[in-house]
Design a protein around this motif. Structure first.
Motif, mmCIF file in Angstrom:
data_model
loop_
_atom_site.group_PDB
_atom_site.id
_atom_site.type_symbol
_atom_site.label_atom_id
_atom_site.label_comp_id
_atom_site.label_asym_id
_atom_site.label_seq_id
_atom_site.Cartn_x
_atom_site.Cartn_y
_atom_site.Cartn_z
ATOM 1 N N ILE A 1 63.757 -10.637 34.132
ATOM 2 C CA ILE A 1 64.985 -10.174 33.512
ATOM 3 C C ILE A 1 65.186 -8.571 34.197
ATOM 4 N N ALA A 2 66.563 -8.301 34.680
ATOM 5 C CA ALA A 2 66.822 -7.126 35.354
ATOM 6 C C ALA A 2 68.168 -6.427 34.471
ATOM 7 N N ILE A 3 67.749 -5.037 34.348
ATOM 8 C CA ILE A 3 68.995 -4.335 33.878
ATOM 9 C C ILE A 3 70.084 -3.919 35.126
ATOM 10 N N ASP A 4 71.250 -4.660 34.985
ATOM 11 C CA ASP A 4 72.184 -4.276 36.111
ATOM 12 C C ASP A 4 72.829 -2.810 35.899
ATOM 13 N N ASP A 5 73.218 -2.243 36.929
ATOM 14 C CA ASP A 5 73.889 -0.984 36.791
ATOM 15 C C ASP A 5 73.241 -0.029 36.061
ATOM 16 N N PHE A 6 71.788 0.005 36.246
ATOM 17 C CA PHE A 6 71.147 0.972 35.520
ATOM 18 C C PHE A 6 71.333 2.477 35.612
ATOM 19 N N GLY A 7 71.585 3.096 34.375
ATOM 20 C CA GLY A 7 72.044 4.469 34.761
ATOM 21 C C GLY A 7 73.476 4.606 34.175
ATOM 22 N N THR A 8 74.251 3.729 34.204
ATOM 23 C CA THR A 8 75.727 4.038 33.989
ATOM 24 C C THR A 8 75.952 3.756 32.447
ATOM 25 N N SER B 1 71.835 5.298 29.394
ATOM 26 C CA SER B 1 70.768 6.032 30.350
ATOM 27 C C SER B 1 69.825 6.794 29.321
ATOM 28 N N SER B 2 69.522 6.267 28.159
ATOM 29 C CA SER B 2 68.423 6.860 27.206
ATOM 30 C C SER B 2 67.182 6.169 27.748
ATOM 31 N N LEU B 3 66.398 7.081 28.389
ATOM 32 C CA LEU B 3 65.104 6.536 28.780
ATOM 33 C C LEU B 3 64.209 6.240 27.878
ATOM 34 N N SER B 4 64.253 6.708 26.685
ATOM 35 C CA SER B 4 63.270 6.568 25.731
ATOM 36 C C SER B 4 63.176 4.880 25.377
ATOM 37 N N TYR B 5 64.352 4.237 25.380
ATOM 38 C CA TYR B 5 64.405 2.915 24.795
ATOM 39 C C TYR B 5 63.889 1.912 25.902
ATOM 40 N N LEU B 6 63.652 2.221 26.982
ATOM 41 C CA LEU B 6 63.308 1.453 28.252
ATOM 42 C C LEU B 6 62.043 0.576 27.896
ATOM 43 N N ARG B 7 60.912 1.378 27.262
ATOM 44 C CA ARG B 7 59.881 0.714 26.931
ATOM 45 C C ARG B 7 59.854 -0.326 26.150
ATOM 46 N N ARG B 8 61.014 -0.361 25.164
ATOM 47 C CA ARG B 8 61.066 -1.615 24.195
ATOM 48 C C ARG B 8 61.911 -2.627 24.897
ATOM 49 N N LEU B 9 62.615 -2.550 25.769
ATOM 50 C CA LEU B 9 63.689 -3.592 26.430
ATOM 51 C C LEU B 9 62.772 -4.446 26.821
ATOM 52 N N PRO B 10 63.272 -5.739 26.817
ATOM 53 C CA PRO B 10 62.484 -7.143 27.333
ATOM 54 C C PRO B 10 62.776 -7.315 28.948
ATOM 55 N N ALA C 1 59.619 -18.073 38.277
ATOM 56 C CA ALA C 1 59.500 -16.637 39.168
ATOM 57 C C ALA C 1 60.460 -16.516 40.086
ATOM 58 N N SER C 2 61.105 -17.632 40.573
ATOM 59 C CA SER C 2 62.018 -17.481 41.613
ATOM 60 C C SER C 2 63.466 -17.215 41.016
ATOM 61 N N LEU C 3 63.577 -16.953 39.592
ATOM 62 C CA LEU C 3 64.793 -16.523 39.022
ATOM 63 C C LEU C 3 64.724 -15.118 38.651
ATOM 64 N N LEU C 4 65.562 -14.419 38.891
ATOM 65 C CA LEU C 4 65.942 -13.165 38.055
ATOM 66 C C LEU C 4 67.316 -13.145 37.617
ATOM 67 N N LEU C 5 67.518 -12.835 36.102
ATOM 68 C CA LEU C 5 68.625 -12.747 35.588
ATOM 69 C C LEU C 5 69.206 -11.159 35.161
ATOM 70 N N GLU C 6 70.318 -10.859 35.709
ATOM 71 C CA GLU C 6 70.932 -9.541 35.639
ATOM 72 C C GLU C 6 71.853 -9.254 34.483
ATOM 73 N N MET C 7 71.382 -8.481 33.571
ATOM 74 C CA MET C 7 72.308 -8.195 32.652
ATOM 75 C C MET C 7 72.529 -6.353 32.355
ATOM 76 N N THR C 8 73.529 -6.226 31.561
ATOM 77 C CA THR C 8 73.758 -4.719 31.514
ATOM 78 C C THR C 8 73.124 -4.260 30.380
ATOM 79 N N GLU C 9 73.001 -2.971 30.198
ATOM 80 C CA GLU C 9 72.396 -2.098 29.321
ATOM 81 C C GLU C 9 73.260 -2.609 28.011
#
Ligand code: C2E
Ligand code: CA
Ligand code: CA
Ligand code: CA
Length: 281
Positions: free
Chosen positions: A179-186, A189-198, A147-155
């Protein structure tokens, strides 16, 4: 006029040529840089924007070039991605970031700050044992809780996946790594798929934060993203907060975490440790 055109073309061609030569040189230097110990990590605090307490640090790689001095990552990450060197470089970054976080846990047992590490697409394909297995091995070796590790990846990494990355991410999340989405929105930016991303965290790109204080429209967009994230139970980290005005607006919207020069620039390992020490006292 024709000659002038030719002249312009030659100048263009020669600048193109030198850009290619530059990239070649950079790549040759990069190949040696890991062995030479020329990379280092800086750590930028990720804070609760309300009370400014530190929750984590983003590890940002720096290249101390023998003749050019500090080369910013924007200039060499893409070269390292093209050449494949991002695999050993990314491994070096993860190992050192995890080691730093493990040290901070020892020094400040009450604080449990996390470390956030940038990951490139190539890194998923670069190893035989599988990316997730390897990451879990590294954190286990240093005694860092997942839990002390966060991995950032792009959309784009997450969206252009043929299923292989998703399987690795599922394994990591199962173990407790976030897991994080880095630079979110760039990106798309389709918000509909967000629910499905891990993913667990959205890092809201600096370009959004830059305009929230001056544009009502952008303010409304960010406000909506923050609300949507709450519904989807995703955490938001606002990037590149530089002014009190930006901070105040984000607090009002209900955004809890952020990073930016307003709080701190990226710090050396020693300065980051000092930062934690001062906070604890
Ligand atoms: P990023 O992941 O979006 O990282 C945030 C960048 O914004 C960092 O630049 C950081 O120093 C800068 N920044 C943070 N707060 C502020 C602010 O308030 N104002 C401004 N103007 N800038 C701010 P940096 O360190 O130059 O990194 C640039 C990019 O290089 C990163 O963007 C990331 O995409 C890439 N990168 C850095 N380290 C690594 C790494 O270890 N692996 C990979 N794959 N990429 C990396
Ligand atoms: Ca990042
Ligand atoms: Ca970012
Ligand atoms: Ca960025």
């Amino acid at each position: 006029a024709k000659d002038a055109g030719k002249d312009r073309w030659r100048r263009y061609e020669s600048s193109l040529h030198s850009a290619v030569v530059e990239r070649h040189k950079l790549r040759a230097d990069l190949d040696r840089a890991i062995a030479d110990g020329a990379f280092l990590l800086h750590f930028q605090p990720i804070v609760a924007i309300g009370d400014r307490r530190t929750h984590g640090f983003e590890a940002l790689v720096r290249w101390n070039h023998p003749t050019r001095g500090m080369v910013p990552p924007a200039e060499f990450i893409s070269v390292a991605e093209e050449s494949g060197l991002i695999v050993p470089l990314g491994a070096w970054v993860l190992r050192n970031a995890v080691e730093a976080a493990a040290q901070w846990r020892l020094l400040h047992p009450g604080e449990d700050v996390y470390v956030s590490v940038n990951v490139s697409a190539r890194q998923f394909r670069g190893r035989e044992q599988g990316f997730a297995r390897w990451v879990l091995q590294e954190i286990d070796r240093m005694g860092l809780p997942p839990a002390s590790l966060l991995l950032e990846m792009t959309e784009s990494l997450l969206l252009h996946d043929d299923g292989e990355v998703a399987a690795e991410l599922a394994e990591l999340r199962e173990a407790g790594v976030r897991i994080a989405i880095d630079d979110f929105g760039t990106g798309f930016s389709s918000l509909s798929y967000l629910r499905r991303l891990p993913v667990d965290v959205l890092k809201l790109d600096k370009s959004f934060i830059d305009t929230i204080a001056s544009s009502a429209e952008q303010h409304a967009v960010v406000d909506m993203i923050v609300q949507l994230a709450a519904i989807l139970q995703l955490q938001i980290v606002a990037e590149g907060i530089e002014t009190e005005a930006e901070r105040d607006l984000l607090v009002t919207m209900g955004c809890h975490l952020g990073q930016g020069y307003l709080f701190s620039r990226p710090l050396s390992y020693g300065d980051a440790s000092q930062w934690l020490l001062e906070e604890a006292s």
